[in-house]
Design an enzyme around this catalytic site. Structure first.
Site, mmCIF file in Angstrom:
data_model
loop_
_atom_site.group_PDB
_atom_site.id
_atom_site.type_symbol
_atom_site.label_atom_id
_atom_site.label_comp_id
_atom_site.label_asym_id
_atom_site.label_seq_id
_atom_site.Cartn_x
_atom_site.Cartn_y
_atom_site.Cartn_z
ATOM 1 N N ASP A 164 28.664 38.768 -53.165
ATOM 2 C CA ASP A 164 27.232 39.097 -53.167
ATOM 3 C C ASP A 164 26.813 39.343 -54.618
ATOM 4 O O ASP A 164 27.651 39.413 -55.521
ATOM 5 C CB ASP A 164 26.973 40.365 -52.327
ATOM 6 C CG ASP A 164 25.493 40.761 -52.312
ATOM 7 O OD1 ASP A 164 24.642 39.874 -52.162
ATOM 8 O OD2 ASP A 164 25.183 41.954 -52.473
ATOM 9 N N SER A 165 25.519 39.503 -54.826
ATOM 10 C CA SER A 165 25.036 39.809 -56.174
ATOM 11 C C SER A 165 25.388 41.243 -56.586
ATOM 12 O O SER A 165 25.361 41.570 -57.762
ATOM 13 C CB SER A 165 23.521 39.633 -56.219
ATOM 14 O OG SER A 165 22.920 40.489 -55.270
ATOM 15 N N CYS A 219 25.516 37.073 -48.933
ATOM 16 C CA CYS A 219 24.242 37.162 -49.661
ATOM 17 C C CYS A 219 23.307 36.130 -49.046
ATOM 18 O O CYS A 219 23.619 34.931 -49.026
ATOM 19 C CB CYS A 219 24.497 36.853 -51.129
ATOM 20 S SG CYS A 219 22.998 36.692 -52.102
ATOM 21 N N GLU A 246 20.713 49.303 -54.852
ATOM 22 C CA GLU A 246 21.689 49.326 -55.952
ATOM 23 C C GLU A 246 21.730 50.713 -56.604
ATOM 24 O O GLU A 246 22.764 51.178 -57.050
ATOM 25 C CB GLU A 246 21.335 48.275 -57.017
ATOM 26 C CG GLU A 246 21.613 46.831 -56.617
ATOM 27 C CD GLU A 246 23.104 46.470 -56.619
ATOM 28 O OE1 GLU A 246 23.858 46.966 -57.471
ATOM 29 O OE2 GLU A 246 23.495 45.674 -55.746
ATOM 30 N N CYS A 275 18.629 40.385 -45.834
ATOM 31 C CA CYS A 275 19.228 40.599 -47.153
ATOM 32 C C CYS A 275 20.335 41.603 -46.901
ATOM 33 O O CYS A 275 20.104 42.620 -46.227
ATOM 34 C CB CYS A 275 18.203 41.162 -48.131
ATOM 35 S SG CYS A 275 18.941 41.702 -49.699
ATOM 36 N N HIS A 285 21.616 43.746 -48.668
ATOM 37 C CA HIS A 285 21.376 45.086 -49.211
ATOM 38 C C HIS A 285 20.612 45.967 -48.211
ATOM 39 O O HIS A 285 20.689 47.189 -48.281
ATOM 40 C CB HIS A 285 20.526 45.008 -50.488
ATOM 41 C CG HIS A 285 21.293 44.656 -51.723
ATOM 42 N ND1 HIS A 285 21.795 43.391 -51.956
ATOM 43 C CD2 HIS A 285 21.642 45.405 -52.807
ATOM 44 C CE1 HIS A 285 22.404 43.383 -53.138
ATOM 45 N NE2 HIS A 285 22.322 44.579 -53.673
HETATM 46 N N1 DGL Z 1 22.112 40.929 -51.030
HETATM 47 C C1 DGL Z 1 21.585 39.664 -51.390
HETATM 48 C C2 DGL Z 1 20.874 38.977 -50.261
HETATM 49 O O1 DGL Z 1 21.343 39.103 -49.155
HETATM 50 C C3 DGL Z 1 20.988 39.508 -52.735
HETATM 51 C C4 DGL Z 1 19.878 40.394 -53.129
HETATM 52 C C5 DGL Z 1 19.475 40.106 -54.556
HETATM 53 O O2 DGL Z 1 20.361 40.045 -55.412
HETATM 54 O O3 DGL Z 1 18.284 39.927 -54.797
HETATM 55 O O4 DGL Z 1 19.906 38.291 -50.418
#
Ligand code: DGL
Length: 270
Positions: free
Chosen positions: A10-11, A73, A152, A184, A186
């Site tokens: 993931d990011s 992600c 984050e 997402c 996150h």
């Molecule tokens: N967690 C990621 C997603 O599912 C990336 C969020 C991001 O880096 O903008 O999209």
């Protein structure tokens, strides 16, 4: 039987929500987690840039000898898993299809909300995936870009997070969706805030468990689970592309334990 680890990427910290579900479903499997924290967020970047980042991550994880890659992600999953799959010699699993499947299973009315990064929402990946399974679904989408930095930062229950949620989620007022996809990885970290803002009549769809079930079925089908039936200690290794400190704080809080093996890695130009 295949003792090689599963790669999860993931990011940043978002993929930990998928990591946790994988760990619960497959406790004997070792995993290598990569958070591209030097370049988070992905969701505000162009599809070409996100696709390049995803390729670099996949190549880095290939060098860690993973047997399967979970692109945990949505932003990276929505810009084309096919191209990524063609570059590596192990299976690649994204989060969009399992999320769409979970949403279709959860909705009664067929009115489904989708929240995600701009990259994911603009790709219409969820709309396509949901309509493939339920052609009459009515889908309302809303990008919520500020949720990623809040997650984050670990601000999972702060006033400012509630205020941001109220502002974004007015998109669903009067639409009567009965399920909202957390599109997402996150966002499950902000589940309490999102759930309270939407109200108890709306079910939240987190693709993590569906992804874990799909991975378990694939490894089982290929006979490539680790040490089938033999209890052993799974070995987890975490990599981030920037200083590990902030990731470690949020990750340890979310996983509820200390992270032993966490290193900084460079993946640019992989
Ligand atoms: N967690 C990621 C997603 O599912 C990336 C969020 C991001 O880096 O903008 O999209």
């Amino acid at each position: 039987m295949n003792e090689r680890p599963i790669g999860v990427f993931d990011s940043g910290v978002g993929g930990l929500t998928v990591f946790k579900a994988l760990e619960a479903a497959l406790p004997d499997e070792s995993m290598v987690y990569l958070g591209d924290t030097a370049r988070v967020p992905y969701g505000t970047k162009s599809p070409e840039t996100v696709a390049r980042y995803a390729r670099e991550a996949a190549h880095f994880l290939a060098r860690q000898r993973v047997k399967l890659l979970v692109v945990a992600c949505n932003s990276a999953s929505s810009v084309g898993l096919e191209a990524l799959t063609a570059e590596v010699d192990f299976p690649v699993v994204g989060v969009i299809r399992p999320g769409a499947k979970a949403a279709v299973e959860l909705t009664d009315s067929g009115r489904i909300g989708v929240i995600g990064t701009r990259a994911t929402i603009d790709s219409h990946a969820y709309t396509h995936a949901i309509r493939e399974l339920r052609p009459d679904a009515e889908i309302v989408s809303q990008a919520c870009p500020l949720f990623v930095p809040l997650a984050e930062e670990g601000w999972t229950h702060d006033d400012v997070t509630y205020r941001v949620a109220e502002r974004y989620l007015t998109a669903f007022e009067g639409v009567e969706v009965d399920a909202v996809v957390l599109g997402c990885t996150h966002y499950p970290l902000l589940k309490d805030v999102i759930g309270q803002t939407l109200g108890s009549a709306v079910r939240l769809v987190d693709s993590a468990e569906s992804v874990a079930a799909e991975v378990a079925a694939m490894l089982h089908g290929d006979s490539s689970l680790s040490a089938e039936g033999t209890p052993r200690t799974a070995d987890h290794h975490f990599f981030v592309t920037d200083v590990p400190g902030p990731f470690q704080v949020v990750a340890e809080r979310f996983l509820g334990r200390r992270i032993e093996r966490l290193e900084r890695a460079s993946i640019e130009g992989e």
